[in-house]
Design a protein around this motif. Structure first.
Motif, short mmCIF file in Angstrom:
data_model
loop_
_atom_site.label_atom_id
_atom_site.label_comp_id
_atom_site.label_asym_id
_atom_site.label_seq_id
_atom_site.Cartn_x
_atom_site.Cartn_y
_atom_site.Cartn_z
N HIS A 32 35.47 -14.62 -30.42
CA HIS A 32 34.09 -14.12 -30.58
C HIS A 32 33.24 -14.35 -29.33
N LYS A 33 33.85 -14.77 -28.21
CA LYS A 33 33.08 -15.07 -26.98
C LYS A 33 32.32 -13.83 -26.50
N ILE A 34 31.17 -14.08 -25.88
CA ILE A 34 30.30 -12.97 -25.43
C ILE A 34 29.94 -13.17 -23.96
N ASN A 35 30.27 -12.18 -23.13
CA ASN A 35 30.02 -12.27 -21.69
C ASN A 35 28.76 -11.49 -21.31
N TYR A 41 27.55 -2.71 -16.85
CA TYR A 41 27.16 -1.97 -18.04
C TYR A 41 28.32 -1.98 -19.04
N MET A 42 27.99 -2.21 -20.32
CA MET A 42 29.02 -2.12 -21.37
C MET A 42 28.48 -1.23 -22.49
N ASP A 43 29.38 -0.53 -23.15
CA ASP A 43 28.94 0.30 -24.29
C ASP A 43 28.89 -0.54 -25.56
N GLU A 44 28.64 0.09 -26.70
CA GLU A 44 28.50 -0.66 -27.96
C GLU A 44 29.76 -1.45 -28.28
N GLN A 45 30.90 -0.98 -27.80
CA GLN A 45 32.17 -1.66 -28.09
C GLN A 45 32.46 -2.77 -27.07
N GLY A 46 31.57 -2.97 -26.11
CA GLY A 46 31.81 -4.01 -25.10
C GLY A 46 32.70 -3.54 -23.97
N THR A 334 14.31 -4.04 -26.07
CA THR A 334 13.31 -4.05 -27.15
C THR A 334 13.88 -4.74 -28.38
N THR A 335 15.11 -4.36 -28.75
CA THR A 335 15.70 -4.93 -29.97
C THR A 335 15.95 -6.42 -29.79
N PHE A 336 16.38 -6.81 -28.58
CA PHE A 336 16.69 -8.23 -28.34
C PHE A 336 15.41 -9.08 -28.40
N ALA A 337 14.32 -8.59 -27.78
CA ALA A 337 13.07 -9.36 -27.81
C ALA A 337 12.63 -9.58 -29.26
N ALA A 338 12.74 -8.53 -30.08
CA ALA A 338 12.35 -8.66 -31.49
C ALA A 338 13.29 -9.62 -32.22
N GLY A 389 24.87 -5.69 -21.35
CA GLY A 389 26.08 -6.17 -22.02
C GLY A 389 25.85 -6.39 -23.51
N LEU A 390 24.60 -6.20 -23.97
CA LEU A 390 24.29 -6.40 -25.38
C LEU A 390 24.71 -5.19 -26.21
N SER A 391 24.87 -5.40 -27.50
CA SER A 391 25.15 -4.29 -28.41
C SER A 391 24.45 -4.62 -29.72
#
Ligand code: LMR
Length: 407
Positions: A32-35, A41-46, A334-338, A389-391
């Protein structure tokens, strides 16, 4: 071990501040590690995808390339023309229409990535302005100071951001411009400041460029993220401000991010001279530097870029791909700040004012270590986060992890 052995008197060099963290992530066996360390740039699938426009260009190149012959020291003329058109395109102009001041006074050199271009710019300073110091606004991309110091030049530091790490520290910047000696150089991020995401406005760029020219300082613009802030043309406001002064400038640009050509190592150094003869003379010294560093650049990445930019349909497709990447990054911000606020981490609305891939969450080394050890989340110093890198799936997990180390 003999006295003269290379390893006789040394301990290991420290890990790279960015790629060292990427290595820690690579070695982590937790699924489950997250880089969110390196700026990719990464897409929704990482996944960091090959852009469809790049795929098409590569198919054409596979069918048409007939030789792997060396290129000129300054690189592929087709790539250089394409890169120049992209950097200096006039606002509202058609493709190929460039700022008149750039027509004769700019010489281009094709480099292995943006890092090669920054290294070349610093090497040109050491050759042509011996004794010059190079100013950087802290925090900056850590490789800036590594490159300056590798070239045996003194790095002078000033604050880029205010103490709360939320906005531009204009007074520190103008104080540094006033304190620099005529002949010193100053590295500035052309757009999408790395690591803070805090950029001057176009009006501020105008004033910064004017003051820098007035003091006889050489600006080195690191322009690695064109298109990831407000748009391909909008992001070049910094460059146009320096061009308008009529003074010398060096612009290091990269095709790593906006073409997603990270491992092809393709970029350029634009040498802006006060006139055509000056640009051509500086370029002759830059070619000497190139010959001693990489001789001539790798070809494939540049061929991809010139194939895309040289074909109106492919170019339009690529512009759409850049704008899709930019929109996704902005939405993630925006989504991350919220999500941070929802997770109880506090108010992170300042993230919405920033540009590009990065922002600082303001975390300490201990908090970053806890993020890695307890949550398998990897960020860079001061909590530089790669928004690209977020999804949707990762955002709540990372927000909860950050809230828990801040608690
Ligand atoms: C980054 O800042 O993560 C990227 O520019 C990759 C690099 O070369 O450091």
């Amino acid at each position: 071990m003999s006295e003269g052995a290379l390893s006789a008197r040394i301990s290991d060099a420290p890990g790279d501040p960015i790629f060292g963290i990427v290595e820690l992530h690579r070695a982590d066996a937790r699924p489950h590690k997250i880089n969110l360390a390196a700026g990719v740039y990464m897409d929704e699938q990482g996944v960091t995808p090959i852009l469809p426009s790049v795929r098409t260009a590569e198919e054409r190149l596979l069918a048409s390339t007939t030789s792997k012959l060396y290129m000129p020291i300054s690189g592929d003329p087709a790539y250089l023309a394409a890169a120049k058109s992209l950097l200096f395109r006039t606002v509202g102009g058609a493709w190929g229409e460039i700022e008149p001041a750039a027509t004769d006074c700019v010489q281009m050199i094709h480099t292995p990535g943006g890092t090669g271009a920054v290294r070349l710019a610093v090497d040109v300073v050491s050759r042509l302005r011996p004794g010059a110091e190079i100013w950087v606004g802290e925090p900056t991309w850590p490789n800036h100071t590594q490159i300056i110091e590798s070239s045996r030049i003194t790095a002078r530091r000033h604050d880029w951001i205010t103490d709360d790490a939320r906005s531009l520290n204009t007074s520190a910047l103008f104080d540094a411009i006033a304190a620099a000696k005529g002949g010193d150089a100053m590295i500035l991020h052309g757009a999408c400041h790395n690591p803070t995401g805090i950029d001057p406005t176009p009006e501020q760029w105008g004033e910064i460029a004017k003051q820098i020219a007035h003091r006889g300082i050489l600006p080195i613009l690191d322009f690695a993220y064109q298109g990831f802030g407000d748009g391909l043309i909008e992001d070049a406001a910094s460059l146009r401000a320096f061009l308008a002064t009529g003074s010398e400038a060096l612009v290091a640009s990269s095709s790593s991010k906006n073409f997603a050509l990270y491992n092809e190592r393709v970029g350029s150094l634009a040498i802006i001279g006060a006139d055509a003869a000056a640009a051509s003379s500086i370029a002759s010294h830059a070619r000497m530097a190139v010959r001693t560093m990489w001789s001539n650049p790798p070809a494939h990445g540049g061929a991809i870029v010139s194939t895309i930019l040289g074909d109106a349909t492919l170019r339009a497709q690529w512009e759409g791909e850049v704008s899709a990447m930019r929109t996704r990054i902005t939405e993630s911000r925006t989504t991350f700040a919220a999500a941070l606020t929802a997770a109880g981490a506090g108010d992170f609305s300042y993230l919405l004012d920033h540009h590009g891939m990065f922002s600082l969450l303001g975390l300490t080394d201990d908090q970053l270590k806890r993020l890695r050890d307890e949550h398998a989340v990897y960020l860079v110093a001061r909590g530089r986060i790669n928004m690209a890198g977020l999804s949707a799936a990762k955002i709540p997990i990372v927000a909860k992890a950050v809230a828990s180390v801040l608690a």
